[in-house]
Motif scaffolding. Structure first.
Motif, PDB file in Angstrom:
ATOM      1  N   THR A  26      12.669 -12.932 -27.298  1.00 13.28           N
ATOM      2  CA  THR A  26      12.465 -14.278 -27.857  1.00 13.28           C
ATOM      3  C   THR A  26      11.497 -15.076 -26.990  1.00 13.28           C
ATOM      4  OG1 THR A  26      14.716 -14.261 -28.746  1.00 13.28           O
ATOM      5  CG2 THR A  26      13.619 -16.394 -28.582  1.00 13.28           C
ATOM      6  N   LEU A  27      11.646 -15.009 -25.672  1.00 19.34           N
ATOM      7  CA  LEU A  27      10.763 -15.759 -24.778  1.00 19.34           C
ATOM      8  C   LEU A  27       9.321 -15.268 -24.894  1.00 19.34           C
ATOM      9  CD1 LEU A  27      13.013 -16.027 -21.579  1.00 19.34           C
ATOM     10  CD2 LEU A  27      12.511 -17.824 -23.245  1.00 19.34           C
ATOM     11  N   LYS A  28       9.129 -13.968 -24.976  1.00 19.45           N
ATOM     12  CA  LYS A  28       7.764 -13.438 -25.106  1.00 19.45           C
ATOM     13  C   LYS A  28       7.117 -13.895 -26.411  1.00 19.45           C
ATOM     14  CE  LYS A  28       8.631  -9.045 -24.367  1.00 19.45           C
ATOM     15  NZ  LYS A  28       8.353  -7.593 -24.169  1.00 19.45           N
ATOM     16  N   ASN A  29       7.872 -13.921 -27.490  1.00 21.01           N
ATOM     17  CA  ASN A  29       7.318 -14.374 -28.776  1.00 21.01           C
ATOM     18  C   ASN A  29       6.924 -15.840 -28.716  1.00 21.01           C
ATOM     19  OD1 ASN A  29       7.629 -11.877 -29.978  1.00 21.01           O
ATOM     20  ND2 ASN A  29       9.668 -12.349 -30.803  1.00 21.01           N
ATOM     21  N   GLU A  30       7.724 -16.659 -28.055  1.00 17.92           N
ATOM     22  CA  GLU A  30       7.388 -18.082 -27.950  1.00 17.92           C
ATOM     23  C   GLU A  30       6.099 -18.281 -27.171  1.00 17.92           C
ATOM     24  OE1 GLU A  30      10.607 -20.346 -26.365  1.00 17.92           O
ATOM     25  OE2 GLU A  30      11.837 -20.187 -28.168  1.00 17.92           O
ATOM     26  N   ILE A  31       5.924 -17.496 -26.094  1.00 21.70           N
ATOM     27  CA  ILE A  31       4.708 -17.612 -25.289  1.00 21.70           C
ATOM     28  C   ILE A  31       3.494 -17.156 -26.092  1.00 21.70           C
ATOM     29  CG2 ILE A  31       3.528 -16.780 -23.222  1.00 21.70           C
ATOM     30  CD1 ILE A  31       6.328 -16.512 -21.923  1.00 21.70           C
ATOM     31  N   CYS A  32       3.634 -16.051 -26.822  1.00 21.22           N
ATOM     32  CA  CYS A  32       2.522 -15.531 -27.618  1.00 21.22           C
ATOM     33  C   CYS A  32       2.103 -16.522 -28.709  1.00 21.22           C
ATOM     34  CB  CYS A  32       2.900 -14.200 -28.242  1.00 21.22           C
ATOM     35  SG  CYS A  32       3.063 -12.847 -27.053  1.00 21.22           S
ATOM     36  N   GLU A  33       3.071 -17.175 -29.319  1.00 28.94           N
ATOM     37  CA  GLU A  33       2.788 -18.094 -30.415  1.00 28.94           C
ATOM     38  C   GLU A  33       2.576 -19.528 -29.926  1.00 28.94           C
ATOM     39  OE1 GLU A  33       5.905 -17.714 -33.231  1.00 28.94           O
ATOM     40  OE2 GLU A  33       5.641 -15.539 -33.473  1.00 28.94           O
ATOM     41  N   ASN A  34       2.568 -19.702 -28.593  1.00 27.10           N
ATOM     42  CA  ASN A  34       2.355 -21.025 -28.003  1.00 27.10           C
ATOM     43  C   ASN A  34       3.376 -22.041 -28.514  1.00 27.10           C
ATOM     44  OD1 ASN A  34       1.053 -22.759 -26.241  1.00 27.10           O
ATOM     45  ND2 ASN A  34      -0.440 -23.452 -27.783  1.00 27.10           N
ATOM     46  N   LYS A  35       4.617 -21.621 -28.582  1.00 27.98           N
ATOM     47  CA  LYS A  35       5.702 -22.493 -29.025  1.00 27.98           C
ATOM     48  C   LYS A  35       6.737 -22.672 -27.906  1.00 27.98           C
ATOM     49  CE  LYS A  35       5.396 -21.384 -33.953  1.00 27.98           C
ATOM     50  NZ  LYS A  35       6.107 -20.844 -35.147  1.00 27.98           N
ATOM     51  N   VAL A  36       6.254 -22.865 -26.717  1.00 25.28           N
ATOM     52  CA  VAL A  36       7.141 -23.010 -25.564  1.00 25.28           C
ATOM     53  C   VAL A  36       7.858 -24.349 -25.636  1.00 25.28           C
ATOM     54  CG1 VAL A  36       7.262 -23.056 -23.056  1.00 25.28           C
ATOM     55  CG2 VAL A  36       5.612 -21.573 -24.194  1.00 25.28           C
ATOM     56  N   SER A  37       9.169 -24.319 -25.446  1.00 27.10           N
ATOM     57  CA  SER A  37       9.979 -25.541 -25.472  1.00 27.10           C
ATOM     58  C   SER A  37       9.838 -26.299 -24.156  1.00 27.10           C
ATOM     59  CB  SER A  37      11.439 -25.190 -25.727  1.00 27.10           C
ATOM     60  OG  SER A  37      12.252 -26.353 -25.664  1.00 27.10           O
ATOM     61  N   HIS A  38      10.221 -27.575 -24.193  1.00 31.12           N
ATOM     62  CA  HIS A  38      10.150 -28.394 -22.978  1.00 31.12           C
ATOM     63  C   HIS A  38      11.382 -28.224 -22.097  1.00 31.12           C
ATOM     64  CE1 HIS A  38      12.688 -30.831 -25.591  1.00 31.12           C
ATOM     65  NE2 HIS A  38      13.104 -31.459 -24.496  1.00 31.12           N
ATOM     66  N   ALA A  39      12.472 -27.626 -22.642  1.00 33.45           N
ATOM     67  CA  ALA A  39      13.701 -27.485 -21.848  1.00 33.45           C
ATOM     68  C   ALA A  39      14.478 -26.260 -22.325  1.00 33.45           C
ATOM     69  CB  ALA A  39      14.564 -28.741 -21.972  1.00 33.45           C
ATOM     70  N   TYR A  40      14.919 -25.472 -21.367  1.00 38.64           N
ATOM     71  CA  TYR A  40      15.740 -24.283 -21.635  1.00 38.64           C
ATOM     72  C   TYR A  40      17.007 -24.371 -20.788  1.00 38.64           C
ATOM     73  CZ  TYR A  40      11.445 -22.189 -23.553  1.00 38.64           C
ATOM     74  OH  TYR A  40      10.314 -21.931 -24.296  1.00 38.64           O
ATOM     75  N   ILE A  41      18.048 -23.737 -21.293  1.00 37.00           N
ATOM     76  CA  ILE A  41      19.258 -23.584 -20.476  1.00 37.00           C
ATOM     77  C   ILE A  41      19.710 -22.133 -20.573  1.00 37.00           C
ATOM     78  CG2 ILE A  41      20.843 -24.341 -22.338  1.00 37.00           C
ATOM     79  CD1 ILE A  41      22.511 -25.628 -19.971  1.00 37.00           C
ATOM     80  N   PHE A  42      19.808 -21.478 -19.413  1.00 38.57           N
ATOM     81  CA  PHE A  42      20.222 -20.081 -19.330  1.00 38.57           C
ATOM     82  C   PHE A  42      21.665 -20.049 -18.802  1.00 38.57           C
ATOM     83  CE2 PHE A  42      15.581 -18.605 -18.388  1.00 38.57           C
ATOM     84  CZ  PHE A  42      15.241 -18.890 -19.702  1.00 38.57           C
TER      85      PHE A  42
END
Length: 558
Positions: A26-42
């Motif tokens: 999921t993280l790789k797809n967001e980076i590829c599509e330039n849809k990075v969120s402003h906040a994540y919680i792991f």
């Protein structure tokens, strides 16, 4: 300087992260599509890759030559972030920086643009340690952050995070790494380090690590200092585990009700510095595996073990009833909780095994169910369940039973209600040792009469109440006893060998006779009911019932 294995082999790409494909993809797809969120919680348990993925994400969003969402690890930004020369990625330990002032400083710093990369990334580890005021100070920044800022929050206790924070973050749950997956990674690291790691040893390390790859690599690191040839025995020694054989021996002691054998094994383990807390946890996992075999058809898929181990679990499951297993699991879980709260670990484990070997010591409903299950098992196995006869033949009585008269003097009925001061001074009647009650009567012309038969004294509870009022010390001595009546003799049957000497004392003798007269209105002579070759353990109604179901033979699950 030597570098620990978990640091040396920390993943630098998402593809190197084991067991978290649902997160990394999921993280790789967001980076590829330039849809990075402003906040994540792991969130997830320790050692599952939360901080590692946060660092990889921080590099990937700033990488100059990102490939399919992965950082290249070759560009100036990647190398600068790895070496610490670029300060656009900031790691904060919330455990030691949990105040309002710390978060305010972070908010002011976040307003500055990144020095080299595209984003300023703030990784807040153990974020659940922030105070309520700090969470409130962070809330506004998470709601309307600067365009060049990304927050990555990591926690092992997601339930402590306020809902207002959670609703403003993308949440990723990190799973425990499966033993099969972890063992593959452990073997890869071992091969790279020039070690030989057996399959059984790799699986054992994975089981001990409990889903945390970092813990698994730390155990492997410890084993390396002992030998380059790593087998399951070496892993057990390094980790302070009780071997598989010990676990099966302890289980056999439970099956055979052999408390002394269990105590000897625990003493050996304690002498060899085995951790009792870990042993308790191992017994929980061991009994859990037995439960799976007992209740699940496809249990082989749910148990991580070798084929030989699985065969051992199958044999154990055949001997245990379901109630046995659940009772043992519950008892070990309770002991583990007490040990965690500060109780003496050795004593708790000893108490647990004694109660498992002697269920009558536990008065809980689960213990009663476990003991009733033994009776059901005895019936299912076809053991004779006919009730034992109430009386014995004359020949059996002559060979097995001998009564000894304790006193011949009997108080008058009118004096039995209260013992006068004059009577207190009367010396005790002479003791007649080994006087058989069933002696052969003299020959006469009259027809022979059958000797009196033993009848169990049915008013024992009322008698004990009277004894409690008249002689509290005697009540304690007789509490686990019973009695039989033969003719005018009251024969006490007790597992306590001191009863005979105790009731020879005049005050106790008179207390017994007085209590008997209060209950029955009869003046009895006193005697001791002795059984030859009988184990005089503490009597228990369920134990008697089980013994009767087996034809007076103790249950022995073999």
């Amino acid at each position: 300087m030597y570098q620990a294995l978990y640091r040396k082999y920390r993943p630098k790409n998402f593809s190197d992260v084991y067991g978290q494909d649902h997160v990394t993809s999921t993280l790789k797809n967001e980076i590829c599509e330039n849809k990075v969120s402003h906040a994540y919680i792991f969130t997830g348990s320790r050692g599952t890759g939360k901080t590692t993925c946060a660092k990889i994400l921080a590099k990937a969003v700033n990488c100059e030559h990102s490939n399919n969402g992965e950082p290249c690890n070759e560009c100036e930004v990647c190398r600068g972030l790895d070496s610490g020369a670029i300060y656009d990625v900031v790691e904060i330990d919330a455990a030691s920086n949990n105040g309002v002032d710390n978060i305010r400083d972070l908010r002011e710093e976040a307003n500055y643009t990144p020095s080299r990369g595209k984003y300023r990334v703030y990784i807040i580890d153990e974020v659940h340690m922030l105070s309520q005021g700090a969470f409130n100070a962070l809330l506004k920044t998470l709601e309307e952050p600067p365009a060049h800022v990304i927050f990555i929050l990591a926690t092992t206790e997601i339930h402590k995070i306020p809902a207002t924070i959670l609703s403003r973050c993308q949440r990723f749950d990190f799973k425990r790494i499966q033993p099969e997956t972890m063992s593959v990674r452990l073997k890869q690291v071992a091969q790279a380090e020039g070690m030989t790691l057996d399959d059984d040893a790799a699986i054992l390390i994975a089981r001990i690590a409990d889903g945390a790859l970092r813990d698994g690599l730390s155990i492997l690191d410890q084993c390396t200092s002992r030998s380059k040839q790593i087998d399951s025995k070496l892993v057990s020694e390094v980790a302070g585990l009780a071997g598989r054989e010990i676990l099966h021996k302890l289980t056999d002691c439970i099956l055979k009700k052999n408390s002394s054998g269990a105590m000897e094994l625990l003493s050996q383990l304690y002498s060899n510095s085995y951790d009792m807390e870990r042993l308790c946890n191992e017994m929980i996992n061991h009994m859990r595996n037995v439960l799976m075999v007992k209740t699940v058809k496809m249990s082989r898929e749910l148990i991580i073990c070798t084929d030989d181990e699985y065969s051992g679990f199958q044999k154990t499951a055949e001997s245990f009833t379901l109630e046995n297993i659940i009772y043992a699991l519950d008892l070990f879980q309770t002991s583990y909780t007490k040990i965690k709260s500060g109780a003496n670990s050795r004593i708790e484990m000893e108490m647990a095994f004694i109660m498992l070997c002697q269920p009558k010591l536990d008065e809980s409903h689960k213990s009663i169910l476990e003991r009733l299950s033994q009776l059901e098992l005895a019936v299912k196995r076809g053991i004779n369940t006919a009730p034992a006869p109430k009386s014995q033949s004359v020949e059996t009585q002559k060979t097995e039973v001998k009564e000894e008269a304790v006193a011949e003097e009997t108080p008058e009925p009118e004096k039995s209600e209260a013992v006068s001061d004059t009577e207190k001074d009367i010396p005790p009647a002479p003791i007649q040792e080994s006087v058989p009650i069933t002696s052969t009567p003299p020959a006469s012309s009259a027809p022979e009469q059958a000797p009196p038969q033993d009848a169990e004294f049915e008013q024992w509870a009322e008698f004990l109440e009277a004894i409690h009022k008249n002689d509290i010390a005697l009540f304690g001595i007789l509490n686990d006893s019973r009695a039989f009546v033969r003719g005018d003799f009251f024969l006490i049957d007790s597992p306590n060998p001191t009863v005979k000497d105790f009731i020879k004392i005049p005050t106790h003798m008179k207390a017994i006779k007085k209590s008997l007269f209060e209950v029955t209105g009869i003046n009895y002579k006193l005697g001791i009911f002795n059984r030859k070759n009988e184990n005089k353990e503490k009597r228990d109604l369920l134990e008697d019932l089980v013994s009767r179901a087996q034809g007076s033979v103790k249950i022995n699950f073999e």
